[in-house]
Write an enzyme that holds these catalytic residues in place. Structure first.
Site, PDB file in Angstrom:
ATOM      1  N   HIS A  74      41.415  36.400  40.011  1.00 27.15           N
ATOM      2  CA  HIS A  74      42.134  36.231  38.739  1.00 27.15           C
ATOM      3  C   HIS A  74      43.373  35.324  38.873  1.00 27.15           C
ATOM      4  CE1 HIS A  74      39.983  39.815  37.193  1.00 27.15           C
ATOM      5  NE2 HIS A  74      40.318  40.420  38.321  1.00 27.15           N
TER       6      HIS A  74
HETATM    7  C1  BDR Z   1      44.948  41.482  37.037  1.00 24.38           C
HETATM    8  O1  BDR Z   1      45.253  42.831  37.379  1.00 24.38           O
HETATM    9  C2  BDR Z   1      45.524  42.932  38.753  1.00 24.38           C
HETATM   10  O2  BDR Z   1      44.795  43.979  39.310  1.00 24.38           O
HETATM   11  C3  BDR Z   1      45.223  41.587  39.374  1.00 24.38           C
HETATM   12  O3  BDR Z   1      46.165  41.300  40.367  1.00 24.38           O
HETATM   13  C4  BDR Z   1      45.312  40.626  38.221  1.00 24.38           C
HETATM   14  O4  BDR Z   1      46.615  40.131  38.053  1.00 24.38           O
HETATM   15  C5  BDR Z   1      43.500  41.401  36.629  1.00 24.38           C
HETATM   16  O5  BDR Z   1      43.269  42.238  35.553  1.00 24.38           O
END
Ligand code: BDR
Ligand code: CA
Length: 336
Positions: free
Chosen positions: A266
């Site tokens: 992400h």
């Molecule tokens: C986001 O939530 C976190 O768990 C990850 O680091 C990312 O920023 C994805 O939903």
């Protein structure tokens, strides 16, 4: 000021041109990164630290794990990149309202499980992260700093409450958060970063800042499959080996939950946008945050089809060239 990311319309991926209302501009590459590591945050940090981006500060927020751990992890990641020169400031230990929701079930009890690393070689820098954001943004000429957010938006909202004028001085915010066509990953409606602090997100989206949003709709398309993890291992450097270890741990959750071939990286999408914005395409539209409903709290309500008269406030990305994204990531980490 260095400006690397100049994605005028003629530079865009063909798909982007099909999206009416798309608005791309220059993003300054003097950056502040606000983060809550997390393995994917850590990969994003290494991408930034290995790139020509001018990182003025890393500000840390509670999110994936509590603040003491996200600060520890940020310092550890800077050490992996041999970059103890970058100041790291601790910020909010929980959301503007309510209790902190964390995600050890994804990232492990430390937030950075998957590769054993030594304790940091330094302490966190003096100062509260939202104060430092205000000082840095107000201390630079308008349009020189882009804020890159990889976690809940609490630090940014606190900075805006303290000094609303930062909204007009930032070049923009590039954020990982939200989801629309893809739904949520924490509730059926809400993505984790927005779910943890919906009030903060609502304040940020209403501040009049030029926002580029990387939702699950795009981040779920950059999957760390076996060949891509192997490419990190083949780099033969420490950072590549560490990333491969993190991903090997991190991807078990997504493989089980979604049945995908690897985990979505992400947060590196945010940094990749600054380096190669033409990898992404989407649409400029209105985004509002649901803060009340028990069922949909933390939802990013994206007016993709322009069915309201609410003014567009964010460039919402939906497509990414995943192969070029991983090529950029691997190449840059290879330089560490
Ligand atoms: C986001 O939530 C976190 O768990 C990850 O680091 C990312 O920023 C994805 O939903
Ligand atoms: Ca994160």
């Amino acid at each position: 000021m260095v400006v690397l990311a100049d994605a005028c319309h003629h530079d865009l991926a063909p798909d982007a041109l099909a999206f009416p209302g798309a608005r791309w501009g220059k993003m300054a590459t003097s950056i502040i990164i606000d983060t809550d590591p997390g393995q994917d945050d850590a990969v994003a940090l290494l991408l930034a630290l290995g790139s020509p981006l001018d990182i003025l500060a890393i500000t840390v927020v509670a999110g994936n794990v509590p603040l003491d751990l996200t600060v520890h992890n940020t310092l550890v990641v800077c050490d992996v990149a041999n970059r103890s020169d970058v100041p790291v400031y601790a910020g909010a230990g929980g959301p503007l309202e309510g209790v902190l929701v964390t995600a050890e079930y994804v990232h492990g009890p430390t937030g950075l499980d998957g590769y054993e690393l030594p304790d940091p070689t330094r302490h966190v820098s003096d100062g509260f992260a939202p104060d430092r954001i205000v000082e840095l943004v107000m201390g630079h000429p308008p349009g020189e700093i882009t804020l890159c957010t990889l976690g809940p938006l609490t630090n940014v909202a606190l900075a805006l409450r303290q000094e609303p004028a930062i909204a007009g001085r930032l070049a923009g915010i590039v954020m990982m958060g939200g989801g629309f066509f893809e739904g949520g990953n924490t509730t059926p409606a809400a993505e984790f970063n927005i779910f943890v602090d919906p009030m903060a997100a609502a304040e940020v989206f209403r501040a009049g800042i030029d926002i580029v949003m990387m939702p699950l709709d795009v981040t779920h398309k950059v999957l760390s499959n076996a060949a891509r993890v192997d490419a990190f291992k083949q780099l033969g450097n420490h950072a590549g080996e560490v990333i491969a270890g993190w991903i090997d741990f991190f991807d078990r959750y997504d493989r089980e939950k979604y049945g995908t071939d690897g985990a979505p990286l992400h947060d590196p999408c945010v940094i990749a946008y600054l380096l190669e914005p033409e990898l992404f395409s989407g649409r400029f539209c209105n985004v509002e945050i649901e803060t009340e409903s028990a069922l949909t709290r933390g939802m990013t309500v994206v007016d993709w089809w322009g069915v309201t008269d609410r003014a567009p406030n964010a460039q919402v990305m939906r497509e990414v060239d995943a192969d070029r994204f991983f090529a950029l990531l691997t190449r840059t980490v290879g330089m560490l």
